[in-house]
Design an enzyme around this catalytic site. Structure first.
Site, mmCIF file in Angstrom:
data_model
loop_
_atom_site.group_PDB
_atom_site.id
_atom_site.type_symbol
_atom_site.label_atom_id
_atom_site.label_comp_id
_atom_site.label_asym_id
_atom_site.label_seq_id
_atom_site.Cartn_x
_atom_site.Cartn_y
_atom_site.Cartn_z
ATOM 1 N N ILE A 455 0.434 -0.847 -0.361
ATOM 2 C CA ILE A 455 0.293 0.341 -0.113
ATOM 3 C C ILE A 455 0.708 1.189 -0.027
ATOM 4 C CG2 ILE A 455 -2.479 -0.812 1.137
ATOM 5 C CD1 ILE A 455 -0.872 -0.094 3.547
ATOM 6 N N GLY A 456 1.873 1.390 -0.121
ATOM 7 C CA GLY A 456 2.352 1.949 0.163
ATOM 8 C C GLY A 456 4.731 2.414 0.359
ATOM 9 N N GLY A 459 9.828 5.957 4.400
ATOM 10 C CA GLY A 459 11.658 6.532 4.436
ATOM 11 C C GLY A 459 11.929 4.971 3.992
ATOM 12 N N VAL A 463 4.814 -0.843 2.686
ATOM 13 C CA VAL A 463 4.302 -0.810 3.341
ATOM 14 C C VAL A 463 3.009 -2.252 2.884
ATOM 15 C CG1 VAL A 463 2.829 0.021 5.099
ATOM 16 C CG2 VAL A 463 4.685 1.758 4.730
ATOM 17 N N ASP A 577 11.901 13.833 11.830
ATOM 18 C CA ASP A 577 11.577 13.527 10.108
ATOM 19 C C ASP A 577 10.154 13.312 9.832
ATOM 20 O OD1 ASP A 577 11.863 13.478 7.373
ATOM 21 O OD2 ASP A 577 11.950 10.990 7.443
#
Ligand SMILES: *[C@@H]1O[C@H](CO)[C@@H](O)[C@H](O)[C@H]1NC(C)=O
Ligand SMILES: *[C@@H]1O[C@H](CO)[C@@H](O)[C@H](O)[C@H]1NC(C)=O
Ligand SMILES: *[C@@H]1O[C@H](CO)[C@@H](O)[C@H](O)[C@H]1NC(C)=O
Ligand SMILES: *[C@@H]1O[C@H](CO)[C@@H](O)[C@H](O)[C@H]1NC(C)=O
Ligand SMILES: *[C@@H]1O[C@H](CO)[C@@H](O)[C@H](O)[C@H]1NC(C)=O
Ligand SMILES: *[C@@H]1O[C@H](CO)[C@@H](O)[C@H](O)[C@H]1NC(C)=O
Ligand SMILES: *[C@@H]1O[C@H](CO)[C@@H](O)[C@H](O)[C@H]1NC(C)=O
Ligand SMILES: *[C@@H]1O[C@H](CO)[C@@H](O)[C@H](O)[C@H]1NC(C)=O
Ligand SMILES: *[C@@H]1O[C@H](CO)[C@@H](O)[C@H](O)[C@H]1NC(C)=O
Ligand SMILES: *[C@@H]1O[C@H](CO)[C@@H](O)[C@H](O)[C@H]1NC(C)=O
Ligand SMILES: *[C@@H]1O[C@H](CO)[C@@H](O)[C@H](O)[C@H]1NC(C)=O
Length: 739
Positions: A455-456, A459, A463, A577
């Site tokens: 799903i993505g 850093g 995922v 971050d």
């Protein structure tokens, strides 16, 4: 005739001149005791500034449109300003904020301070102020923030402070104050933070304190308070941190504490509290720090403690506790636990061995366990089995079969934990409220990390979404093959595990488990249905769903998480971050800070020098040349994310250009996300303006002038009224707004 004309002329002239003199002196009286020039003179005579320009332009001096001084902020200036009385207070009738922390001030607090009746913030912490608290302080009835900590003030706290009904923040810790806590404090119903620690305050804690309904932080530690803990404290329903350690408190822990549902820390260490631990404490689901060590507490450890899922620190040592350790405490595998110096006996739950040093159980009556240093526990279930065996042959068979199955499952589970523990530092642990999620389940649910479940990317790593056989959905972050070869990624990965198992907060993403092994390398998180704030703001439909109330709430959530990381955890944690990509939203659009790959502890023993990390567009400007990491770097990135949330897009170089004349007239309305209609209702509009105003302060190019996250989180939760209409306020005004 001529006479009468002369007489009337004389009369007219006299009357006129008398009237003129009267008018003149009236005007004079109205403008005195001060004017803008008086203010300039009063400032100059302190010797704190030596600039020749107009005083409203001096560092740390702010004026309103009428040219009157409203704010003096020289905190952390590193200057040695000398005596506070050099400032002629009566010259500044419009002063709203006086912020002189850490300015090398000495002498006493002059009673003339009582003339500053417009003051809302008086902050003189970390100076060398001596003498007593002047009674005239009670005249400052507008005051919301009174901070005098770390000085050398003595004498007692005047009961008149109970008249400062607007106080939200009262910080007097680390002084030499004596006397008692005035019962008039009960009238401070808006008070949210009360810090009186490290003084020599004595006497009882007044029961009236329970009337402070808004109190969230109460720290009375290191004083000489004695007598019982008033059960009225249980009425302070908003309490989050209750810190009463190192006093001489006696009697029992009131069971009314069970009503403090928001409580996250309960610290009673080093008193003479006796009696049992009330089982009601086991209902406080938000508890994360429990320290009731070094008291005279007896009885059993309530098994209800096992219901608490967020406990990070659990210290019951140095008491008189007896009985066994409840099996439910197996959940505390990631908790720093100390049960030493009691009279406990029986088995230590297995999972507690896994991470806790044996010292945590030392000096007890008869504890036993499965690791070498402990005597083996007697196997009582087997004795029962034997009795059953002798009773019936049929029963024997079924019990034996069942027993075998059960035993097999246990072995599988324990092997999973144990094998990994031994292999030089490799760690494999997946845990959950319900116990262990099997590794196999995860591999199956993602068909061995098939791309269709991806799903993505964060850093680092990718995922995945995985639905386990139980129906529960989790998110998995897995390192890419090539990343596993790279020590920096490996380090980020281990770092994330280490950080997230230390911190638990309702606005920080929850880690369910991890596998850190050359066969598999992934983290298991709570699944966030709505993905990142970045994506949400860039999707035309979802951006509208994220209305003003929800956006303000998102910013509040991030502020709370950062305030917790910077100020409430044992060692400050800097995220390094913070960006909209690393803020995740759940189905209720509540914000969670994620991606702790580069987070670090601010350890007093280690250098704070760092490599430049973070996301371009969010990095504090000073980091580029100083390379020293401080909390203020996160504050800057937070400011960027907060502004982005309100604008619906990254602010770009708006912030740096704000001081140039071409941008002077940009209004709040020009800036707000145009996909939403302007905020409806004064409350929402004020909140939006407050967020933008705070964000601009966080983006100050000088880190020293950025607020701390605690100040932000405090300020954002207390609302503020701006002059209407809000849309027309200029950004410059918001930047300089007194908040
Ligand atoms: C004025 O103040 C600046 C900074 O505080 C200092 O460097 C300078 O020496 C001062 N000048 C005089 C004349 O005191
Ligand atoms: C305050 O400090 C200054 C030096 O910074 C010193 O000259 C002065 O005597 C001190 N005043 C008091 C009251 O201690
Ligand atoms: C507090 O007072 C005691 C004596 O009464 C003194 O020894 C101590 O230094 C004082 N502490 C501070 C911080 O002024
Ligand atoms: C307390 O806070 C409320 C809400 O912020 C405010 O309306 C009120 O004026 C404050 N002061 C008192 C004394 O309640
Ligand atoms: C609180 O205020 C009321 C009046 O506002 C006053 O009568 C009362 O004495 C005060 N309570 C305490 C404990 O000072
Ligand atoms: C409570 O106050 C004491 C003394 O000022 C301080 O050392 C301690 O850190 C404070 N605890 C918390 C949790 O704020
Ligand atoms: C607590 O009481 C004992 C004796 O009652 C006394 O010796 C000790 O100094 C007191 N501790 C504090 C912190 O006041
Ligand atoms: C903290 O308490 C509130 C109210 O009881 C609850 O809504 C919230 O979920 C709790 N947070 C956690 C992390 O348990
Ligand atoms: C628990 O408390 C005791 C006494 O208060 C202290 O000595 C000990 O270091 C604490 N344990 C941990 C793990 O912090
Ligand atoms: C690093 O920063 C922390 C917190 O600001 C500070 O306490 C510590 O002393 C710093 N370490 C060094 C070596 O400067
Ligand atoms: C700001 O003022 C300038 C002239 O000074 C004008 O050209 C510009 O349109 C104004 N911008 C806004 C947003 O009002």
């Amino acid at each position: 005739m001529a006479y009468s004309i002369i007489i009337s002329a004389v009369v007219v002239v006299t009357v006129t001149s008398i009237m003129m003199i009267m008018l003149f002196s009236l005007a004079n009286a109205l403008s005195s005791p001060s004017s803008s020039t008086d203010e300039a003179e009063a400032l100059r005579s302190t010797g704190w500034w030596n600039s020749t320009s107009a005083h409203c332009d001096w560092d740390g001096v702010y004026c309103n449109d009428a040219g009157r001084v409203t704010r003096i902020s020289l905190y952390d200036s590193g200057k040695e300003l000398g005596e506070l009385s050099k400032l002629e207070f009566s010259s500044f009738p419009s002063l709203v904020v006086l912020w002189l922390d850490d300015c090398g001030l000495n002498g006493s607090i002059p009673h003339q301070i009582g003339t500053l009746t417009q003051l809302t913030v008086l902050s003189l912490g970390r100076n060398n102020l001596t003498g007593e608290l002047p009674l005239s302080l009670a005249n400052l009835t507008q005051l919301e923030y009174l901070s005098l900590y770390s000085n050398r003030l003595h004498g007692s706290i005047p009961p008149e402070i109970g008249k400062m009904k607007n106080l939200i923040y009262l910080v007097l810790h680390d002084n030499n104050l004596t006397g008692v806590i005035p019962s008039s404090f009960g009238n401070l119903t808006n008070l949210t933070y009360l810090f009186l620690g490290s003084n020599q305050i004595s006497g009882f804690i007044p029961p009236q304190i329970g009337k402070m309904k808004n109190l969230k932080f109460l720290n009375l530690s290191y004083n000489g308070l004695h007598g019982p803990i008033p059960h009225e404290i249980g009425n302070m329903k908003n309490m989050i941190h209750l810190i009463l350690d190192y006093n001489n408190l006696t009697s029992v822990i009131p069971s009314s504490f069970g009503k403090l549902t928001y409580l996250t820390s309960l610290t009673l260490r080093g008193n003479q509290i006796c009696g049992f631990i009330p089982v009601e404490i086991g209902n406080l689901k938000n508890l994360s720090q429990i320290d009731i060590s070094d008291n005279l507490i007896s009885g059993k450890i309530p098994s209800q403690f096992g219901n608490l899922k967020n406990v990070e620190y659990f210290n019951l040592s140095h008491n008189k506790l007896s009985g066994t350790i409840p099996h439910s405490l197996s959940n505390y595998m990631w908790t720093e636990i100390d049960l030493s110096y009691n009279q406990l006996e029986g088995p230590i739950p297995f999972q507690l061995h896994f991470r806790t040093s044996p010292k945590a159980f030392g000096h007890n009556k008869g504890l036993c366990g499965k690791i070498k240093s402990w005597p083996r526990c007697r196997k009582r279930p087997q004795i029962i089995l034997i009795i059953v065996v002798s009773l019936s042959a049929t029963l024997l068979l079924s019990v034996a079969v069942l027993g075998l199955l059960f035993h097999k499952r246990r072995i599988r589970k324990n092997q999973l934990l144990e094998t990994t523990k031994v292999k030089n530092g490799d760690l494999f642990s997946i845990w959950d409220y319900d116990g262990v999620i099997a590794y196999q389940d995860i591999i199956q649910a993602t068909e061995d990390f098939d791309i269709k479940y991806c799903i993505g990317t964060g850093g680092y790593g990718s995922v995945y979404r995985a639905q386990l056989p139980s129906g529960k959905v989790v998110a998995l972050k897995k390192l890419h093959g090539w990343e596993r070869e790279d020590p920096t990624y490996l380090k980020s990965f281990e770092n994330e595990v280490q950080m997230l198992s230390r911190i638990q907060h309702r606005n920080i993403v929850k880690l369910h488990g991890f596998c850190l092994h050359n066969r598999c390398m992934f983290l298991v998180y709570k699944y966030m249905e709505k993905g990142s704030l970045y994506c949400m703001l860039r999707d035309e439909v979802e951006a509208v769903e994220l209305d003003w109330i929800k956006r303000v709430n998102v910013v509040k959530g991030i502020a709370n998480a950062l305030s917790y990381m910077h100020h409430d955890s044992t060692l400050p944690i800097i995220h390094r971050d913070i960006s909209s990509n690393n803020i995740l939203l759940d189905s209720k659009l509540e914000a969670f800070v994620a991606d702790f790959g580069t987070a670090r502890l601010l350890d007093p023993d280690s250098s704070n020098q760092t490599l430049l990390v973070g996301t371009y567009g969010y990095i504090a400007p000073e980091l580029a040349y100083t390379m020293v990491v401080t909390e203020k770097c996160d504050v800057y990135s937070f400011g960027m994310v907060a502004l982005e949330t309100m604008m619906g897009k990254h602010p770009g170089d708006l912030v740096t250009s704000l001081s140039s004349s071409s941008t002077q007239n940009i209004t709040l309305k020009d800036l707000l996300d145009s996909r939403l209609s302007s905020p409806k209702g004064p409350r929402v509009a004020n909140d939006v303006a407050l967020v933008v105003s705070l964000a601009l302060k966080c983006l100050h190019c000088n880190p020293r002038f950025r607020p701390s996250m605690r100040q932000v989180s405090w300020r954002i939760s207390a609302s503020k009224s701006f002059p209407q209409p809000i849309g027309a306020i200029s950004l410059l005004q918001l930047k300089n707004e007194e908040i």
